[in-house]
Scaffold this motif. Structure first.
Motif, PDB file in Angstrom:
ATOM      1  N   CYS A 155     -10.324   4.983  -2.648  1.00  0.00           N
ATOM      2  CA  CYS A 155      -9.766   3.661  -2.948  1.00  0.00           C
ATOM      3  C   CYS A 155      -9.634   2.874  -1.644  1.00  0.00           C
TER       4      CYS A 155
ATOM      5  N   ARG B  52     -11.196   0.588  -6.354  1.00  0.00           N
ATOM      6  CA  ARG B  52      -9.749   0.451  -6.351  1.00  0.00           C
ATOM      7  C   ARG B  52      -9.138   1.330  -7.430  1.00  0.00           C
TER       8      ARG B  52
ATOM      9  N   SER C  14      -2.920  -2.428  -5.199  1.00  0.00           N
ATOM     10  CA  SER C  14      -3.174  -3.780  -4.714  1.00  0.00           C
ATOM     11  C   SER C  14      -2.708  -3.860  -3.270  1.00  0.00           C
TER      12      SER C  14
END
Length: 182
Positions: free
Chosen positions: A78, A152, A157
Protein backbone atom coordinates in the motif's frame (compact mmCIF):
# COMPACT_ATOMS: atom_id res chain seq x y z
CA UNK A 1 10.32 -6.34 -31.93
CA UNK A 2 12.68 -4.36 -29.77
CA UNK A 3 14.80 -6.61 -27.60
CA UNK A 4 15.28 -5.73 -23.97
CA UNK A 5 18.69 -5.84 -22.33
CA UNK A 6 17.56 -8.71 -20.12
CA UNK A 7 15.33 -11.60 -21.02
CA UNK A 8 11.82 -11.73 -19.59
CA UNK A 9 11.32 -14.18 -16.69
CA UNK A 10 8.38 -15.59 -18.70
CA UNK A 11 10.09 -15.57 -22.09
CA UNK A 12 8.55 -17.88 -24.69
CA UNK A 13 9.84 -17.73 -28.24
CA UNK A 14 7.17 -18.60 -30.82
CA UNK A 15 8.44 -19.70 -34.22
CA UNK A 16 6.43 -17.61 -36.67
CA UNK A 17 8.17 -18.74 -39.87
CA UNK A 18 5.58 -21.45 -40.57
CA UNK A 19 2.50 -20.92 -38.47
CA UNK A 20 -0.29 -23.51 -38.70
CA UNK A 21 -3.33 -22.36 -40.69
CA UNK A 22 -5.44 -22.19 -37.53
CA UNK A 23 -2.66 -20.45 -35.61
CA UNK A 24 -0.48 -21.54 -32.72
CA UNK A 25 -1.91 -21.71 -29.19
CA UNK A 26 0.62 -20.77 -26.49
CA UNK A 27 0.17 -21.08 -22.72
CA UNK A 28 2.75 -19.57 -20.38
CA UNK A 29 2.25 -20.62 -16.77
CA UNK A 30 4.93 -19.20 -14.48
CA UNK A 31 6.57 -21.49 -11.93
CA UNK A 32 7.69 -20.32 -8.46
CA UNK A 33 11.10 -19.12 -9.72
CA UNK A 34 9.54 -17.13 -12.58
CA UNK A 35 6.91 -15.61 -10.28
CA UNK A 36 9.62 -14.53 -7.82
CA UNK A 37 11.57 -12.95 -10.69
CA UNK A 38 8.45 -11.09 -11.89
CA UNK A 39 7.81 -9.80 -8.35
CA UNK A 40 11.39 -8.59 -7.97
CA UNK A 41 11.50 -6.99 -11.42
CA UNK A 42 8.25 -5.05 -10.95
CA UNK A 43 8.54 -4.08 -7.25
CA UNK A 44 5.75 -6.39 -6.09
CA UNK A 45 5.66 -8.15 -2.72
CA UNK A 46 4.74 -11.38 -4.52
CA UNK A 47 3.15 -12.93 -7.59
CA UNK A 48 0.96 -15.82 -6.47
CA UNK A 49 -0.09 -16.90 -9.97
CA UNK A 50 0.66 -15.88 -13.55
CA UNK A 51 -0.84 -17.40 -16.69
CA UNK A 52 -0.93 -16.12 -20.26
CA UNK A 53 -3.11 -17.85 -22.86
CA UNK A 54 -2.18 -16.58 -26.29
CA UNK A 55 -2.98 -17.32 -29.92
CA UNK A 56 -0.30 -16.59 -32.52
CA UNK A 57 -1.66 -16.39 -36.07
CA UNK A 58 -0.71 -15.12 -39.51
CA UNK A 59 -1.87 -11.58 -40.30
CA UNK A 60 -2.01 -10.05 -43.78
CA UNK A 61 0.81 -11.23 -46.01
CA UNK A 62 3.84 -11.61 -43.72
CA UNK A 63 2.53 -10.27 -40.44
CA UNK A 64 1.72 -11.96 -37.17
CA UNK A 65 -1.16 -11.29 -34.79
CA UNK A 66 -0.88 -12.24 -31.11
CA UNK A 67 -4.06 -12.17 -29.05
CA UNK A 68 -5.24 -13.63 -25.77
CA UNK A 69 -5.22 -12.85 -22.03
CA UNK A 70 -2.81 -12.61 -19.16
CA UNK A 71 -4.12 -13.34 -15.67
CA UNK A 72 -2.27 -13.03 -12.40
CA UNK A 73 -2.75 -12.71 -8.67
CA UNK A 74 -0.30 -10.28 -7.12
CA UNK A 75 0.42 -8.62 -3.78
CA UNK A 76 1.68 -5.03 -3.65
CA UNK A 77 2.60 -2.67 -0.81
CA UNK A 78 0.00 0.00 0.00
CA UNK A 79 1.39 3.44 -0.90
CA UNK A 80 0.12 4.87 2.40
CA UNK A 81 0.63 2.15 5.02
CA UNK A 82 2.98 -0.28 3.20
CA UNK A 83 0.59 -3.09 4.22
CA UNK A 84 0.07 -5.89 1.66
CA UNK A 85 -2.67 -5.27 -0.91
CA UNK A 86 -3.88 -8.20 -3.02
CA UNK A 87 -4.93 -7.61 -6.64
CA UNK A 88 -6.13 -9.72 -9.55
CA UNK A 89 -5.02 -8.93 -13.08
CA UNK A 90 -7.08 -10.04 -16.07
CA UNK A 91 -5.79 -8.16 -19.10
CA UNK A 92 -6.46 -8.72 -22.82
CA UNK A 93 -3.35 -9.09 -25.01
CA UNK A 94 -3.47 -7.84 -28.60
CA UNK A 95 -0.51 -7.00 -30.82
CA UNK A 96 0.46 -6.99 -34.48
CA UNK A 97 3.95 -7.65 -35.80
CA UNK A 98 5.51 -7.11 -39.22
CA UNK A 99 8.87 -8.32 -40.51
CA UNK A 100 11.56 -5.67 -40.14
CA UNK A 101 11.77 -4.88 -43.87
CA UNK A 102 8.06 -5.18 -44.63
CA UNK A 103 6.68 -2.78 -47.24
CA UNK A 104 3.43 -2.59 -45.25
CA UNK A 105 5.38 -1.31 -42.22
CA UNK A 106 7.02 1.46 -44.25
CA UNK A 107 3.83 2.79 -45.84
CA UNK A 108 3.29 6.37 -44.80
CA UNK A 109 6.90 6.89 -43.76
CA UNK A 110 8.32 7.12 -47.27
CA UNK A 111 7.44 9.81 -49.77
CA UNK A 112 6.23 12.26 -47.13
CA UNK A 113 3.05 10.28 -46.47
CA UNK A 114 0.77 11.34 -43.66
CA UNK A 115 0.30 9.15 -40.61
CA UNK A 116 -2.88 9.44 -38.57
CA UNK A 117 -2.67 8.35 -34.94
CA UNK A 118 -5.80 7.42 -33.01
CA UNK A 119 -5.30 7.20 -29.24
CA UNK A 120 -8.30 4.88 -28.91
CA UNK A 121 -7.51 2.86 -32.04
CA UNK A 122 -5.28 -0.18 -32.36
CA UNK A 123 -1.55 0.20 -31.83
CA UNK A 124 0.72 0.37 -34.86
CA UNK A 125 2.38 -2.94 -35.68
CA UNK A 126 5.75 -3.63 -34.11
CA UNK A 127 8.57 -5.06 -36.18
CA UNK A 128 10.47 -8.28 -35.66
CA UNK A 129 13.50 -9.86 -37.25
CA UNK A 130 14.24 -13.54 -37.75
CA UNK A 131 11.73 -16.33 -37.32
CA UNK A 132 10.69 -15.87 -33.69
CA UNK A 133 8.71 -13.47 -31.51
CA UNK A 134 8.96 -13.53 -27.71
CA UNK A 135 5.25 -13.80 -26.94
CA UNK A 136 6.04 -14.40 -23.26
CA UNK A 137 7.73 -11.00 -23.01
CA UNK A 138 4.78 -9.45 -24.87
CA UNK A 139 2.33 -10.88 -22.31
CA UNK A 140 4.56 -9.52 -19.53
CA UNK A 141 4.27 -6.01 -21.05
CA UNK A 142 0.47 -6.20 -20.80
CA UNK A 143 0.77 -7.61 -17.24
CA UNK A 144 2.93 -4.61 -16.22
CA UNK A 145 0.49 -2.11 -17.73
CA UNK A 146 -2.33 -3.63 -15.65
CA UNK A 147 -0.51 -3.24 -12.31
CA UNK A 148 -2.01 -0.45 -10.18
CA UNK A 149 0.77 2.15 -9.80
CA UNK A 150 -0.82 3.44 -6.55
CA UNK A 151 -2.21 0.46 -4.65
CA UNK A 152 -4.16 1.44 -1.57
CA UNK A 153 -5.42 -0.68 1.29
CA UNK A 154 -9.19 -0.16 1.78
CA UNK A 155 -9.70 2.76 4.17
CA UNK A 156 -6.10 3.98 3.93
CA UNK A 157 -5.74 7.67 3.18
CA UNK A 158 -3.04 10.27 3.55
CA UNK A 159 -5.05 12.00 6.30
CA UNK A 160 -5.07 8.74 8.28
CA UNK A 161 -1.29 8.50 7.97
CA UNK A 162 -0.71 11.10 10.71
CA UNK A 163 2.06 13.71 10.33
CA UNK A 164 1.48 14.10 6.61
CA UNK A 165 -1.84 15.80 7.36
CA UNK A 166 -0.16 19.03 8.50
CA UNK A 167 2.07 19.12 5.44
CA UNK A 168 -0.91 18.59 3.18
CA UNK A 169 -2.98 21.35 4.76
CA UNK A 170 -0.01 23.77 4.50
CA UNK A 171 0.26 22.82 0.84
CA UNK A 172 -3.46 23.46 0.36
CA UNK A 173 -3.17 26.91 2.01
CA UNK A 174 -0.25 27.85 -0.23
CA UNK A 175 -2.11 26.61 -3.29
CA UNK A 176 -5.18 28.66 -2.38
CA UNK A 177 -3.08 31.81 -1.88
CA UNK A 178 -1.35 31.26 -5.24
CA UNK A 179 -4.72 30.85 -6.94
CA UNK A 180 -6.01 34.00 -5.21
CA UNK A 181 -8.67 32.18 -3.24
CA UNK A 182 -9.15 32.71 0.48
Amino acid sequence: MKHAETQSPVSFLANVARLPQKGLPVVVEADARQRAALAAEHDLLSVESYRAELHVASWKRNGVKVSGRVEADITQACIVTLDPVAAHIDEPVEALFLPEHSKLGREGFEGGGEIVLDADGPDSPETFSGDTIDVGALAEQFFVLAIDPYPRKPGASIEAAGDDQLEESEFQKKLRSLLGKS
